[in-house]
Motif scaffolding. Structure first.
Motif, short mmCIF file in Angstrom:
data_model
loop_
_atom_site.label_atom_id
_atom_site.label_comp_id
_atom_site.label_asym_id
_atom_site.label_seq_id
_atom_site.Cartn_x
_atom_site.Cartn_y
_atom_site.Cartn_z
N ARG A 292 63.60 2.85 54.40
CA ARG A 292 62.31 3.42 54.77
C ARG A 292 62.45 4.15 56.10
O ARG A 292 63.34 3.85 56.90
CB ARG A 292 61.22 2.34 54.88
CG ARG A 292 61.47 1.29 55.94
CD ARG A 292 60.41 0.21 55.93
NE ARG A 292 59.10 0.74 56.25
CZ ARG A 292 57.98 0.01 56.27
NH1 ARG A 292 58.02 -1.26 55.92
NH2 ARG A 292 56.84 0.55 56.59
N THR A 293 61.58 5.14 56.31
CA THR A 293 61.60 5.85 57.59
C THR A 293 60.99 4.96 58.66
O THR A 293 60.23 4.03 58.38
CB THR A 293 60.83 7.16 57.51
OG1 THR A 293 59.48 6.89 57.11
CG2 THR A 293 61.48 8.13 56.54
N ASP A 294 61.32 5.23 59.90
CA ASP A 294 60.82 4.46 61.04
C ASP A 294 60.53 5.43 62.16
O ASP A 294 61.46 5.95 62.79
CB ASP A 294 61.87 3.43 61.47
CG ASP A 294 61.35 2.47 62.52
OD1 ASP A 294 60.40 2.84 63.24
OD2 ASP A 294 61.89 1.36 62.63
N PRO A 295 59.26 5.73 62.43
CA PRO A 295 58.93 6.73 63.45
C PRO A 295 59.47 6.42 64.84
O PRO A 295 59.55 7.32 65.67
CB PRO A 295 57.39 6.73 63.44
CG PRO A 295 57.01 6.26 62.09
CD PRO A 295 58.07 5.25 61.72
N ARG A 296 59.85 5.18 65.09
CA ARG A 296 60.41 4.86 66.42
C ARG A 296 61.61 5.72 66.73
O ARG A 296 61.87 6.04 67.89
CB ARG A 296 60.81 3.37 66.48
CG ARG A 296 59.65 2.40 66.46
CD ARG A 296 60.15 0.98 66.52
NE ARG A 296 61.06 0.66 65.42
CZ ARG A 296 61.90 -0.36 65.41
NH1 ARG A 296 61.99 -1.16 66.46
NH2 ARG A 296 62.66 -0.59 64.35
N PHE A 297 62.38 6.08 65.70
CA PHE A 297 63.64 6.77 65.94
C PHE A 297 63.64 8.20 65.41
O PHE A 297 64.68 8.85 65.39
CB PHE A 297 64.79 5.96 65.31
CG PHE A 297 64.84 4.55 65.82
CD1 PHE A 297 65.30 4.29 67.10
CD2 PHE A 297 64.39 3.49 65.05
CE1 PHE A 297 65.33 2.99 67.59
CE2 PHE A 297 64.41 2.19 65.53
CZ PHE A 297 64.88 1.94 66.81
N CYS A 298 62.48 8.66 64.99
CA CYS A 298 62.36 10.05 64.53
C CYS A 298 62.39 10.99 65.73
O CYS A 298 61.65 10.79 66.70
CB CYS A 298 61.07 10.23 63.74
SG CYS A 298 60.76 11.95 63.25
N ARG A 299 63.22 12.01 65.66
CA ARG A 299 63.33 12.94 66.78
C ARG A 299 62.14 13.88 66.89
O ARG A 299 61.97 14.57 67.90
CB ARG A 299 64.64 13.74 66.65
CG ARG A 299 65.87 12.86 66.79
CD ARG A 299 67.14 13.67 66.88
NE ARG A 299 68.29 12.80 67.13
CZ ARG A 299 69.53 13.24 67.30
NH1 ARG A 299 69.79 14.54 67.25
NH2 ARG A 299 70.51 12.39 67.52
N LYS A 300 61.31 13.90 65.85
CA LYS A 300 60.12 14.76 65.88
C LYS A 300 58.83 13.93 65.89
O LYS A 300 57.75 14.46 65.64
CB LYS A 300 60.14 15.69 64.67
CG LYS A 300 61.32 16.65 64.65
CD LYS A 300 61.28 17.54 63.43
CE LYS A 300 62.49 18.48 63.38
NZ LYS A 300 62.48 19.35 62.17
N ARG A 301 58.95 12.64 66.16
CA ARG A 301 57.78 11.76 66.12
C ARG A 301 56.74 12.16 67.15
O ARG A 301 57.05 12.81 68.16
CB ARG A 301 58.21 10.32 66.38
CG ARG A 301 58.62 10.05 67.83
CD ARG A 301 59.16 8.64 67.99
NE ARG A 301 59.49 8.33 69.37
CZ ARG A 301 60.62 8.68 69.98
NH1 ARG A 301 61.53 9.38 69.32
NH2 ARG A 301 60.84 8.34 71.24
N GLN A 302 55.53 11.75 66.90
CA GLN A 302 54.45 11.89 67.87
C GLN A 302 54.27 10.56 68.59
O GLN A 302 54.49 9.49 67.99
CB GLN A 302 53.15 12.31 67.19
CG GLN A 302 53.22 13.70 66.57
CD GLN A 302 51.89 14.13 65.97
OE1 GLN A 302 50.86 13.51 66.19
NE2 GLN A 302 51.93 15.19 65.18
N THR A 303 53.89 10.64 69.84
CA THR A 303 53.70 9.42 70.63
C THR A 303 52.31 9.47 71.26
O THR A 303 52.09 10.14 72.25
CB THR A 303 54.78 9.31 71.73
OG1 THR A 303 54.87 10.56 72.44
CG2 THR A 303 56.14 8.98 71.13
#
Length: 357
Positions: free
Chosen positions: A111-122
């Motif tokens: 599954r994807t995990d936004p913690r480590f996405c380089r394009k994530r929003q914070t």
């Protein structure tokens, strides 16, 4: 048709007080949850955002510790989410699913995990957060809030709780229940860390060089009190740890301060094979004793923040053990003065803004 308006506090200029404004209610996309925010926490990271440390584009609605209710569910949202659900929202969201971070997590965990996405929003760091009546949430980083956990108590769990819970998970499998674990630096994170460590079955040591911190360490339910409280500035502080551990030293330590000196000192308190998890981020680089690391085979383990699955498990523990933070509530119109309240030396625990009464 004119957009609905809401009250929000914004950063319009770095190092200046938050500005109360009327802004449009964010539009709920097909894959979003629109959340009515009831409570939002303020923590040290918010101060760093205000100072421009994360390079956010302005204006920005800060705060990354929201708790509230779902006001609208996007048409393409999967799962059992419904309007009125009590929820908490983690700050990282909207994984792209294609970058190297997403591909690694997909390969390892399916599954994807936004913690480590380089394009994530914070949210609250570089994108609008919780100091407004409404905010957008990613269903993949939203968690149900147990009924017995209030919005005011739930808000700090979305960052402070998730961070120190995640740090304690990093002690596994090396550190076993019944072994001695220290929480160093007793503020909003540290107070939760003590209670989590006790609930996990560790013999728990609370360490702080401030009287306020040591007092906060015992301001919890009797069953979750630390087994030992130490003033790290005392000449015999290390001896007290050795006495408590029958000369072995600590099996684990979670350091909830960005003090370089405190982190270096904490490493020295570990016994052979001990594990240390530093949580505070100093502006300058950490400095650790390589000789102690090598000859005692010590481990320093990094942690970002707990995953959504770990946070769901944390909330079960919180509800079961009645874990709580010492909080000071702030009305929405007091947000412009919140930094001064945070900086007050008598301040202890967490500041939480009541957004919706």
């Amino acid at each position: 048709m004119a957009s609905r308006q809401m009250q929000a506090a914004q950063i319009v200029e770095f190092n200046k007080p938050y500005q109360l404004s009327q802004v449009p209610v964010p539009q709920c996309g097909d894959h979003d949850l629109l959340v009515q925010v009831y409570a939002a926490g303020f923590c040290h990271s918010d101060l760093q955002v205000l100072r421009g440390q994360f390079g956010a584009a302005l204006p920005l609605i800060p705060s990354h510790e929201p708790a509230g209710k779902i006001a609208q569910v996007g048409t393409q949202v999967k799962g059992s989410w419904k309007v009125g659900d009590r929820i908490g929202v983690l700050n990282f969201k909207n994984a792209c699913g294609q970058c190297v971070g997403c591909r690694q997590r997909l390969r390892r965990t399916k599954r994807t995990d936004p913690r480590f996405c380089r394009k994530r929003q914070t949210a609250g760091f570089k994108h609008d957060g919780a100091f407004g009546q409404f905010m957008l949430a990613d269903p993949n980083t939203t968690v149900h809030l147990p009924e017995k956990v209030s919005f005011e108590q739930g808000a700090p769990l979305m960052c402070a709780g998730a961070t120190v819970w995640g740090a304690l998970q990093k002690l596994k499998p090396d550190v076993k229940p019944g072994e001695a674990v220290a929480i160093i630096g007793i503020g909003g994170l540290g107070q939760l860390g003590i209670q989590f460590a006790k609930a996990m079955g560790y013999r728990t040591v609370a360490i702080d060089n401030r009287h306020e911190g040591r007092r906060l360490a015992v301001d919890v339910s009797e069953i979750l009190k630390p087994d030992l409280v130490i003033d790290s500035s005392a000449p015999d502080a290390s001896d007290q740890i050795l006495d408590f551990t029958a000369g072995e030293g600590l099996a684990g330590a979670v350091v909830c301060t960005d003090s370089i000196e405190a982190n270096a000192w904490s490493l020295q308190q570990l016994g052979n094979g001990g594990v240390m998890v530093p949580v505070g981020l100093p502006q300058d680089r950490w400095q650790f004793d390589s000789e102690a690391m090598v000859f005692r085979e010590l481990t320093i383990r990094g942690v970002y923040v707990a995953s959504m699955g770990e946070v769901e498990e944390m909330l079960k523990v919180v509800a079961h053990h009645d874990i709580s933070s010492h909080i000071t509530t702030v009305d929405f119109d007091q947000i412009p003065s919140i930094v001064e309240r945070y900086a007050d030396k008598s301040m202890k625990g967490r500041l939480v803004v009541q957004i919706t009464q």
